[in-house]
Design an enzyme around this catalytic site. Structure first.
Site, PDB file in Angstrom:
ATOM      1  N   ASP A 113      -2.824 -13.264  -1.045  1.00 20.10           N
ATOM      2  CA  ASP A 113      -3.445 -12.289  -0.141  1.00 20.10           C
ATOM      3  C   ASP A 113      -4.099 -13.104   0.976  1.00 20.10           C
ATOM      4  O   ASP A 113      -5.304 -13.373   0.931  1.00 20.10           O
ATOM      5  CB  ASP A 113      -4.475 -11.416  -0.861  1.00 20.10           C
ATOM      6  CG  ASP A 113      -4.877 -10.224   0.009  1.00 20.10           C
ATOM      7  OD1 ASP A 113      -5.820  -9.497  -0.347  1.00 20.10           O
ATOM      8  OD2 ASP A 113      -4.247 -10.026   1.073  1.00 20.10           O
TER       9      ASP A 113
ATOM     10  N   ASP B 264     -15.101 -11.734   4.334  1.00 19.94           N
ATOM     11  CA  ASP B 264     -13.884 -12.016   3.572  1.00 19.94           C
ATOM     12  C   ASP B 264     -12.835 -12.630   4.496  1.00 19.94           C
ATOM     13  O   ASP B 264     -12.415 -12.031   5.474  1.00 19.94           O
ATOM     14  CB  ASP B 264     -13.352 -10.665   3.017  1.00 19.94           C
ATOM     15  CG  ASP B 264     -12.207 -10.859   2.036  1.00 19.94           C
ATOM     16  OD1 ASP B 264     -11.779  -9.855   1.451  1.00 19.94           O
ATOM     17  OD2 ASP B 264     -11.744 -12.007   1.864  1.00 19.94           O
TER      18      ASP B 264
ATOM     19  N   GLU C 248      -8.857 -11.893  -7.195  1.00 18.85           N
ATOM     20  CA  GLU C 248      -8.660 -12.537  -5.880  1.00 18.85           C
ATOM     21  C   GLU C 248      -9.641 -13.685  -5.746  1.00 18.85           C
ATOM     22  O   GLU C 248     -10.851 -13.520  -5.931  1.00 18.85           O
ATOM     23  CB  GLU C 248      -8.849 -11.539  -4.738  1.00 18.85           C
ATOM     24  CG  GLU C 248      -8.815 -12.234  -3.370  1.00 18.85           C
ATOM     25  CD  GLU C 248      -8.406 -11.360  -2.237  1.00 18.85           C
ATOM     26  OE1 GLU C 248      -7.641 -10.394  -2.445  1.00 18.85           O
ATOM     27  OE2 GLU C 248      -8.883 -11.601  -1.122  1.00 18.85           O
TER      28      GLU C 248
ATOM     29  N   ASP D 143      -9.763 -14.349   3.518  1.00 15.12           N
ATOM     30  CA  ASP D 143      -8.346 -14.401   3.107  1.00 15.12           C
ATOM     31  C   ASP D 143      -7.656 -15.653   3.649  1.00 15.12           C
ATOM     32  O   ASP D 143      -6.535 -15.599   4.161  1.00 15.12           O
ATOM     33  CB  ASP D 143      -7.601 -13.153   3.586  1.00 15.12           C
ATOM     34  CG  ASP D 143      -8.017 -11.891   2.804  1.00 15.12           C
ATOM     35  OD1 ASP D 143      -7.821 -10.793   3.338  1.00 15.12           O
ATOM     36  OD2 ASP D 143      -8.560 -12.036   1.698  1.00 15.12           O
TER      37      ASP D 143
ATOM     38  N   HIS E 296     -12.633 -13.098  -3.454  1.00 14.80           N
ATOM     39  CA  HIS E 296     -13.579 -12.097  -3.962  1.00 14.80           C
ATOM     40  C   HIS E 296     -14.491 -12.699  -5.031  1.00 14.80           C
ATOM     41  O   HIS E 296     -15.677 -12.369  -5.110  1.00 14.80           O
ATOM     42  CB  HIS E 296     -12.830 -10.892  -4.544  1.00 14.80           C
ATOM     43  CG  HIS E 296     -12.016 -10.159  -3.537  1.00 14.80           C
ATOM     44  ND1 HIS E 296     -11.236  -9.077  -3.863  1.00 14.80           N
ATOM     45  CD2 HIS E 296     -11.853 -10.356  -2.199  1.00 14.80           C
ATOM     46  CE1 HIS E 296     -10.619  -8.629  -2.779  1.00 14.80           C
ATOM     47  NE2 HIS E 296     -10.967  -9.380  -1.758  1.00 14.80           N
TER      48      HIS E 296
ATOM     49  N   ASP F 181       2.145   1.677   3.358  1.00 10.24           N
ATOM     50  CA  ASP F 181       3.122   0.675   3.846  1.00 10.24           C
ATOM     51  C   ASP F 181       4.530   1.183   3.503  1.00 10.24           C
ATOM     52  O   ASP F 181       5.462   1.066   4.281  1.00 10.24           O
ATOM     53  CB  ASP F 181       2.945  -0.685   3.111  1.00 10.24           C
ATOM     54  CG  ASP F 181       1.678  -1.430   3.519  1.00 10.24           C
ATOM     55  OD1 ASP F 181       1.337  -1.404   4.728  1.00 10.24           O
ATOM     56  OD2 ASP F 181       1.044  -2.019   2.626  1.00 10.24           O
TER      57      ASP F 181
ATOM     58  N   GLU G 236      -8.646  -4.432  -8.570  1.00 15.18           N
ATOM     59  CA  GLU G 236      -8.902  -5.695  -7.843  1.00 15.18           C
ATOM     60  C   GLU G 236     -10.370  -5.690  -7.419  1.00 15.18           C
ATOM     61  O   GLU G 236     -10.734  -5.058  -6.422  1.00 15.18           O
ATOM     62  CB  GLU G 236      -8.004  -5.789  -6.628  1.00 15.18           C
ATOM     63  CG  GLU G 236      -8.234  -7.044  -5.813  1.00 15.18           C
ATOM     64  CD  GLU G 236      -7.352  -7.137  -4.602  1.00 15.18           C
ATOM     65  OE1 GLU G 236      -6.299  -6.482  -4.578  1.00 15.18           O
ATOM     66  OE2 GLU G 236      -7.726  -7.853  -3.664  1.00 15.18           O
TER      67      GLU G 236
ATOM     68  N   HIS H  45       0.877  -1.157   0.000  1.00 17.16           N
ATOM     69  CA  HIS H  45       0.000   0.000   0.000  1.00 17.16           C
ATOM     70  C   HIS H  45       0.919   1.212   0.000  1.00 17.16           C
ATOM     71  O   HIS H  45       2.065   1.137   0.438  1.00 17.16           O
ATOM     72  CB  HIS H  45      -0.864   0.033   1.265  1.00 17.16           C
ATOM     73  CG  HIS H  45      -1.815  -1.094   1.377  1.00 17.16           C
ATOM     74  ND1 HIS H  45      -1.698  -2.076   2.336  1.00 17.16           N
ATOM     75  CD2 HIS H  45      -2.884  -1.419   0.630  1.00 17.16           C
ATOM     76  CE1 HIS H  45      -2.688  -2.946   2.193  1.00 17.16           C
ATOM     77  NE2 HIS H  45      -3.404  -2.572   1.159  1.00 17.16           N
TER      78      HIS H  45
HETATM   79  C1  XLS Z   1      -8.022  -6.729  -0.581  1.00 14.00           C
HETATM   80  C2  XLS Z   1      -6.834  -6.070  -1.144  1.00 14.00           C
HETATM   81  C3  XLS Z   1      -6.066  -5.348  -0.135  1.00 14.00           C
HETATM   82  C4  XLS Z   1      -4.889  -4.610  -0.681  1.00 14.00           C
HETATM   83  C5  XLS Z   1      -4.724  -4.297  -2.116  1.00 14.00           C
HETATM   84  O1  XLS Z   1      -8.213  -7.946  -0.826  1.00 14.00           O
HETATM   85  O2  XLS Z   1      -5.971  -7.025  -1.708  1.00 14.00           O
HETATM   86  O3  XLS Z   1      -5.713  -6.311   0.847  1.00 14.00           O
HETATM   87  O4  XLS Z   1      -5.139  -3.391  -0.220  1.00 14.00           O
HETATM   88  O5  XLS Z   1      -4.405  -5.305  -2.905  1.00 14.00           O
HETATM   89 MG    MG Z   2      -6.687  -8.862  -2.140  1.00 14.87          MG
END
Ligand code: XLS
Ligand code: MG
Length: 344
Positions: free
Chosen positions: A282, A247, A209, A249, A212, A51, A173, A48
Site C-alpha cells: 500500500d 500517513d 499495514e 504510505d 498504521h 474501483d 485493516e 475498492h
Molecule cells: C488505507 C487502506 C486503503 C484501502 C483499503 O491504508 O489500505 O488505502 O482503502 O485497503
Molecule cells: Mg492500507
C-alpha cells in the site's frame, strides 16, 4: 518454503494530489495499470468497490454484478487475480460521520448497502476476502458518540456481512488515526478482540499495514506476529512511515530498514502465503515524482522486499542461538546491522 505472491491496488498509482495541493501527474487508465502490474510481477489486484464499479451508487445490484463480471474478464486477460474488495466508506456524502457507526441510521444503512455490494463484487471477481479500512469509523467530537455503542455497531455490521454470505471473510485493516482522530479499532489487537466478539470468529481477521502500526507507536513485525499467533493474518499492507506524522504510505523499507527486515523475517519464518495469502503493498509515489516514474515506488518496494528476503535466507540462526544462550544481544544486534549493511 512458500514463494511469496504480491498484490497491489490501483490507488497506489495515483496523480499526486494531497490535502494541500492539486495533482502533479496524469491519470492512468485502469487497464493500463493492470498491464503494468502484471509486467512488474504482481499476481493480484486489490480493489475498492468503486474501483471495480465506478459511480456504484448509480446502479442496481444486478448491474453491479454484471460490471464486476466484465472487469473479471479484463483481469483474466492479464493473468491477474483479485485479492480483495474494500467498501470505500469515506468519500460519499452518506459517510461524512463514518459508516457502520454513523450517528445517522440512514447512513448506517447506506454503509451496509456498500458492504453487501463489496461482497457481491468480490464473488464475481473470484475472491472471498473483503477488507474494511475503518477510515471515518470513530468520532471527531468525543461526546457525540459513545465508544461502547460505536464498538458494538461495528460488531453488528460485521455479523450482518457474515450472515449475508456464508463464505465471505472479513479482514479489518486497523489504523489509529487520520482521517479520524478518535478511532474505534486502531490496532491489530483491537481487531483480534472484535473478531472474537463476532458470530463467526474464524471468518474475521486482520490486514496489518506497516505505517498504521508505526502511527500507533508499535512495531509492525510484532503486530504481524500477534495476528499470525492467532491464525488471523489474512493479508498485509507493507509500506513505510517517517515517524508519527501524517500517513505517508512510503515505499517499503525506505525509512526503517531493520523494521522492514523483521517484517519479512516474521512472515517467512511462519509460513505466510502457505494458505494463499498475498504480500500486499500500500505505497504511494512522492508527490514530486514525474509521470515517467509513476510505478517506480512499486518496483522499489518489490526490490527491497526481495533483497531483505535474501538476507533472511542468509540469517545465521546458529549464531543467533549462541548469542541468546550467552545473553550476548549486543553481538546479535551488530550481526544484524552488518547483515543489513552488506558486511556479514
Ligand atoms: C488505507 C487502506 C486503503 C484501502 C483499503 O491504508 O489500505 O488505502 O482503502 O485497503
Ligand atoms: Mg492500507
Amino acid at each position: 518454503m512458500t514463494k511469496f505472491k504480491f498484490s497491489v491496488g490501483p490507488w497506489n498509482v495515483h496523480e499526486g494530489a494531497d490535502s494541500y495541493g492539486p495533482a502533479t501527474r496524469q491519470t492512468i487508465p485502469l487497464e493500463e495499470k493492470f498491464k503494468k502490474f502484471a509486467e512488474l510481477g504482481f499476481s493480484a489486484v486489490q480493489f475498492h468497490d468503486d474501483d471495480a464499479v465506478p459511480n456504484i451508487n448509480d446502479y442496481t445490484e444486478e448491474e453491479i454484478r454484471e460490471k464486476a463480471r466484465e472487469l473479471k474478464k479484463v483481469l483474466d486477460k492479464y493473468g491477474l487475480k483479485a485479492e480483495f474488495v474494500a467498501p470505500r466508506l469515506w468519500m460519499d456524502p452518506h459517510t461524512q460521520d463514518g459508516g457502520f457507526m454513523s450517528t445517522s441510521a440512514e447512513d448506517r444503512e447506506y454503509a451496509m448497502w456498500r458492504a453487501y455490494r463489496s461482497i457481491d463484487i468480490a464473488k464475481e471477481l473470484g475472491t472471498d476476502l473483503v477488507v474494511l479500512w475503518l477510515a471515518r469509523e470513530g468520532t471527531l467530537c468525543a461526546e457525540s458518540k459513545s465508544p461502547v455503542w460505536a464498538t458494538r455497531m461495528l460488531i453488528e455490521a460485521i455479523n450482518k456481512m457474515l450472515e449475508y454470505d456464508p463464505k465471505v471473510r472479513i479482514c479489518i485493516e486497523p489504523k489509529p488515526n487520520e482521517p479520524i482522530d478518535r478511532s474505534i479499532c486502531g490496532t491489530i489487537g483491537h481487531v483480534m478482540a472484535i473478531s472474537a466478539a463476532t458470530i463467526d470468529p474464524a471468518r474475521v481477521g486482520g490486514n496489518l499495514e506497516s505505517a498504521h502500526a508505526i502511527l500507533a507507536g508499535l512495531d509492525p513485525a510484532h503486530e504481524i506476529g500477534f495476528a499470525m499467533a492467532m491464525g488471523k493474518l489474512m493479508t498485509v499492507h507493507l509500506n513505510d512511515q517517517n515517524g508519527i506524522r501524517y500517513d505517508q504510505d512510503k515505499s517499503f523499507g525506505v525509512e526503517n530498514l531493520r523494521a522492514a527486515f523483521n517484517q519479512v523475517k516474521v512472515l517467512k519464518e511462519n509460513g505466510y502465503g502457505s494458505r494463499g495469502e498475498y504480500v500486499g503493498l500500500d505505497v504511494k509515489a512522492m508527490r514530486t515524482t514525474r509521470d515517467a516514474d509513476s510505478y517506480r515506488h512499486l518496483e522499489n518496494s518489490l526490490n527491497v522486499f526481495k533483497a531483505l528476503e535474501e538476507k533472511v535466507e542468509r540469517f545465521d540462526y546458529d549464531f543467533q542461538k549462541k548469542c541468546v544462550e550467552n545473553r550476548d544481544f549486543e553481538a546479535l544486534e551488530m550481526y544484524v546491522m552488518n547483515l543489513l549493511m552488506g558486511l556479514a
